[in-house]
Design an enzyme around this catalytic site. Structure first.
Site, PDB file in Angstrom:
ATOM      1  N   GLY A 195       0.836  -1.191   0.000  1.00 39.31           N
ATOM      2  CA  GLY A 195       0.000   0.000   0.000  1.00 39.31           C
ATOM      3  C   GLY A 195       0.869   1.238   0.000  1.00 39.31           C
ATOM      4  N   CYS A 196       0.322   2.304   0.468  1.00 40.90           N
ATOM      5  CA  CYS A 196       1.030   3.583   0.472  1.00 40.90           C
ATOM      6  C   CYS A 196       2.338   3.474   1.241  1.00 40.90           C
ATOM      7  CB  CYS A 196       0.136   4.643   1.102  1.00 40.90           C
ATOM      8  SG  CYS A 196       0.915   6.246   1.232  1.00 40.90           S
ATOM      9  N   PHE A 197       3.420   3.885   0.603  1.00 32.93           N
ATOM     10  CA  PHE A 197       4.719   3.761   1.270  1.00 32.93           C
ATOM     11  C   PHE A 197       4.838   4.659   2.487  1.00 32.93           C
ATOM     12  CE2 PHE A 197       6.373   6.070  -2.772  1.00 32.93           C
ATOM     13  CZ  PHE A 197       5.848   7.295  -2.383  1.00 32.93           C
TER      14      PHE A 197
END
Length: 171
Positions: free
Chosen positions: A10-12
């Site tokens: 997902g979002c880093f």
């Protein structure tokens, strides 16, 4: 001698802090990997133009923290049953992937995935893929250390992920 691990989940922005907080971690870099364009930008990756996933590249001292321990931490940051994103982040650029740098990493990641599947912790199949590492491109400076520089936004982004972790990993 340092080693590297690469995880997409997902979002880093939400993937840095859980690893960075561990002893033996030398560096955690947000970036992009697994695509077909050299030096992609955040805008290109977010627009699904490059085939990359948002990922973190972790440099670690294996004498202090093992790759197996990193994989265990990884599982506790993601929903391994969701192949097309993570939490509020949807799309192939947010898919969960363990990128391996060696046969030893592949064996460790595969055994860990099998153990998680056999554990009964999740009702759905474990769909996180294990793929060979590809070139890793660091994200733009504004995406590095996001959690530390933007604590309120990080808390908002992280809330759904934390609720999932609490529901599935807290004993």
């Amino acid at each position: 001698m340092s080693e590297t691990a690469i995880f997409a989940g997902g979002c880093f922005w939400c993937m840095v802090q859980p690893f960075e907080a561990q002893p033996g971690i030398e560096n955690v870099v947000s970036g992009y990997t697994g695509g077909h364009v050299a030096n992609p930008t955040y805008a290109q990756v977010k627009a699904h133009e490059t085939g990359h996933t948002e990922a973190v590249q972790i440099t670690f001292d294996p004498a202090v923290i093992s790759y197996a321990e990193l994989v265990d931490i990884y599982w506790q940051q993601t929903d391994p049953t969701d192949a097309m994103g993570q939490f509020q982040d949807r799309g192939d650029n947010y898919r969960p992937v363990i990128y391996v740098n060696s046969p030893a990493q592949r064996a460790t990641a595969s055994a860990s995935k099998q153990a998680l599947a056999a554990s009964g912790r999740f009702d759905a199949p474990i769909v996180t893929t294990i793929e060979d590492a590809a070139p890793f491109y660091p994200a733009e400076p504004e995406h590095q250390q996001f959690y530390a520089r933007n604590p309120r936004r990080y808390a908002q982004e992280h809330a759904q992920r934390q609720a999932f972790v609490d529901a599935h990993w807290k004993e």
